[in-house]
Design an enzyme around this catalytic site. Structure first.
Site, short mmCIF file in Angstrom:
data_model
loop_
_atom_site.label_atom_id
_atom_site.label_comp_id
_atom_site.label_asym_id
_atom_site.label_seq_id
_atom_site.Cartn_x
_atom_site.Cartn_y
_atom_site.Cartn_z
N SER A 22 0.82 -1.21 0.00
CA SER A 22 0.00 0.00 0.00
C SER A 22 0.85 1.26 0.00
CB SER A 22 -0.93 0.01 1.22
OG SER A 22 -1.86 -1.05 1.15
N ARG A 26 1.60 4.11 -3.17
CA ARG A 26 1.33 5.53 -2.93
C ARG A 26 2.60 6.37 -3.04
NH1 ARG A 26 -2.45 2.43 -0.87
NH2 ARG A 26 -4.57 3.22 -0.46
N GLY A 90 -5.23 -4.34 -8.38
CA GLY A 90 -6.42 -3.55 -8.15
C GLY A 90 -6.09 -2.18 -7.59
N ARG A 118 -13.17 -7.32 -12.12
CA ARG A 118 -13.39 -6.71 -10.81
C ARG A 118 -14.21 -5.43 -10.94
NH1 ARG A 118 -7.82 -7.12 -7.46
NH2 ARG A 118 -9.18 -6.32 -5.80
N SER A 163 -13.48 1.65 2.18
CA SER A 163 -12.50 1.16 1.21
C SER A 163 -11.39 2.17 1.06
CB SER A 163 -13.16 0.91 -0.15
OG SER A 163 -12.19 0.71 -1.16
N GLN A 165 -9.06 2.03 -1.14
CA GLN A 165 -8.83 2.28 -2.56
C GLN A 165 -9.79 3.34 -3.08
OE1 GLN A 165 -8.94 -1.44 -4.70
NE2 GLN A 165 -7.07 -2.20 -3.76
N ASP A 310 -7.44 -8.06 3.84
CA ASP A 310 -6.48 -8.85 3.07
C ASP A 310 -5.92 -10.03 3.84
OD1 ASP A 310 -6.70 -7.26 0.80
OD2 ASP A 310 -5.05 -5.95 1.38
N ARG A 341 -12.55 -15.22 -2.35
CA ARG A 341 -11.78 -15.77 -1.24
C ARG A 341 -12.63 -16.45 -0.18
NH1 ARG A 341 -7.33 -10.84 -0.96
NH2 ARG A 341 -6.10 -11.57 -2.75
N ARG A 383 -2.64 -14.53 -2.24
CA ARG A 383 -2.90 -14.75 -0.81
C ARG A 383 -3.36 -16.19 -0.54
NH1 ARG A 383 -1.60 -10.08 1.21
NH2 ARG A 383 -2.17 -8.15 0.12
#
Length: 424
Positions: A22, A26, A90, A118, A163, A165, A310, A341, A383
């Site tokens: 993350s 960024r 994503g 997605r 979220s 994102q 996650d 998942r 994952r």
């Protein structure tokens, strides 16, 4: 690549996972937009964060890697000559949607098969409210997405789900708006964007769960990326669930908006200690020591879910070793990740002999049953691949993981690190 794992007698060692995904995403995106030159150390090594660099380079960003540092000279982006390809990422796709909405040129963005399936409406709809001109498959609900020159204005937006994102995409678009943007969150999600924006000179104020951001110009900063707590979670669970284990994970980012996995495991009785706490670039960092524990079941739900979304696959494996029945709910978001998942964890844990029930928005896991190695799919989901790798350290017999190199999406050295901890 397929791999075979067998339970060792002991697990011992020290691991430093890759740089936080993350923060890596960024640090590159923000510094590419910023005025000045920046140097990023410990940038993530996975395929997702490399996708971000490729997209930024395609937009004219000047990025070089020397002596382990990512060096970025910021400035205005340029119209790309080809489609912007985000791979399996994503985060790259959604954050760059916010950036591209504010540019004065045409761009087209898409990714691999998973990304093209997605949902993007959660990003596209509020960006259109800000004045962005976006087209795409199914009315903009799916990639590829086309961004045309737009004039953005500030909005007040109630996020339907928490979220990071979505929030980050809107904060990025807000830099190009003609006035302030207000975002109301239903619950806290990771706040790396807000922290880094403030460090780069952008006015982002918080009022409870609401954020207010003024348009502005980012100023370049150097970033030392801490190790990814999502990657650290695999070694923590390996240690607490193995009968003879002690593992130290170094230099891990322990931002409170990301430590839901630690809170959940400590609720379950895990022996986890954090040493050498310190601040690096505004982010809290520490060394995590985890060792064999007796776990109890818990109910994982509500506001905790966005802080560990996650990590739910590996948390589900931990629940198999807890006394009683663990319930995970409010996690329907898991159905639209790299794989479904909820389904994949129910399927693969059941193959090990675990008692797992799939629900609409989570899992019900009854612990205490001996797990036996089996043959496992990864669904091309990093994952799931890593979770089944840890399962192989904990289950009797041999565990076969197909397409194990899916782990490289976020953790290229995962299998090497796993082998380094095994003591015969």
């Amino acid at each position: 690549m397929d791999t075979v794992i067998q339970q060792p007698h002991k697990l011992r060692g020290t691991i430093t996972p890759p740089g936080d995904k993350s923060i890596s995403h960024r640090s590159a995106i923000f510094n590419a937009l910023a005025q000045g030159t920046s140097h990023i150390s410990n940038y993530g090594t996975g395929a997702d964060v490399q996708s971000t660099l490729k997209v930024l380079r395609a937009l004219g960003a000047r990025i070089k890697k020397t002596d382990g540092l990512i060096n970025i000279v910021g400035g205005e982006l340029k119209e790309p000559s080809n489609l912007l390809y985000t791979g399996n990422s994503g985060t790259t796709t959604r954050l760059m949607a916010g950036v591209l909405s504010g540019q004065k040129f045409l761009s087209i963005m898409s990714g691999d098969k998973s990304i093209r399936m997605r949902p993007m409406a959660r990003i596209v709809d509020p960006l259109r409210e800000m004045g962005a001109s976006i087209e795409g498959r199914q009315g903009g609900r799916l990639c590829p997405l086309v961004f045309k020159q737009s004039n953005l204005h500030g909005i007040e937006y109630d996020m339907p789900i928490p979220s990071a994102q979505v929030k980050s995409a809107l904060l990025l678009a807000a830099l190009y708006a003609d006035g302030p943007t207000i975002i109301h969150q239903p619950a806290l999600s990771r706040d790396h964007t807000e922290l880094m924006f403030r460090a780069m000179g952008i006015n982002v104020s918080e009022h409870g769960l609401s954020l207010n951001i003024e348009p502005g110009q980012l100023n370049a900063i150097d970033v030392n990326v801490p190790a990814d707590i999502s990657s650290a979670a695999y070694w923590i669970v390996a240690a607490i669930c193995h009968s003879n284990a002690k593992i130290t994970i170094q230099n891990v980012g322990i931002n409170p908006t990301r430590t839901g996995i630690l809170d959940a495991l400590e609720m379950m009785g895990a022996s986890i200690n954090i040493e050498n706490k310190r601040l690096e670039g505004g982010e809290l960092v520490g060394d995590i020591i985890a060792e064999s524990s007796e776990l109890n079941s818990a109910v994982i739900e509500g506001d905790l879910i966005p802080r560990l979304i996650d990590e739910i696959p590996i948390l589900s494996l931990a629940a198999c070793f807890a006394k009683g029945t663990t319930i995970i709910r409010d996690a329907e978001e898991l159905r639209i990740k790299e794989s479904d998942r909820i389904f994949t964890m129910q399927s693969e844990l059941s193959r090990l002999g675990a008692l797992v029930q799939e629900t609409k928005d989570g899992l019900i896991i009854t612990g205490g049953k001996l797990l036996k190695g089996s043959n496992h799919q990864t669904y091309s989901d990093h994952r799931i691949a890593m979770t089944m790798g840890i399962a192989g350290l904990l289950a009797s017999g041999q565990t076969y993981v197909q397409d194990a190199d899916a782990a490289s999406i976020s953790y290229p050295t995962f299998w090497e690190d796993l082998e380094s901890l095994k003591v015969a």
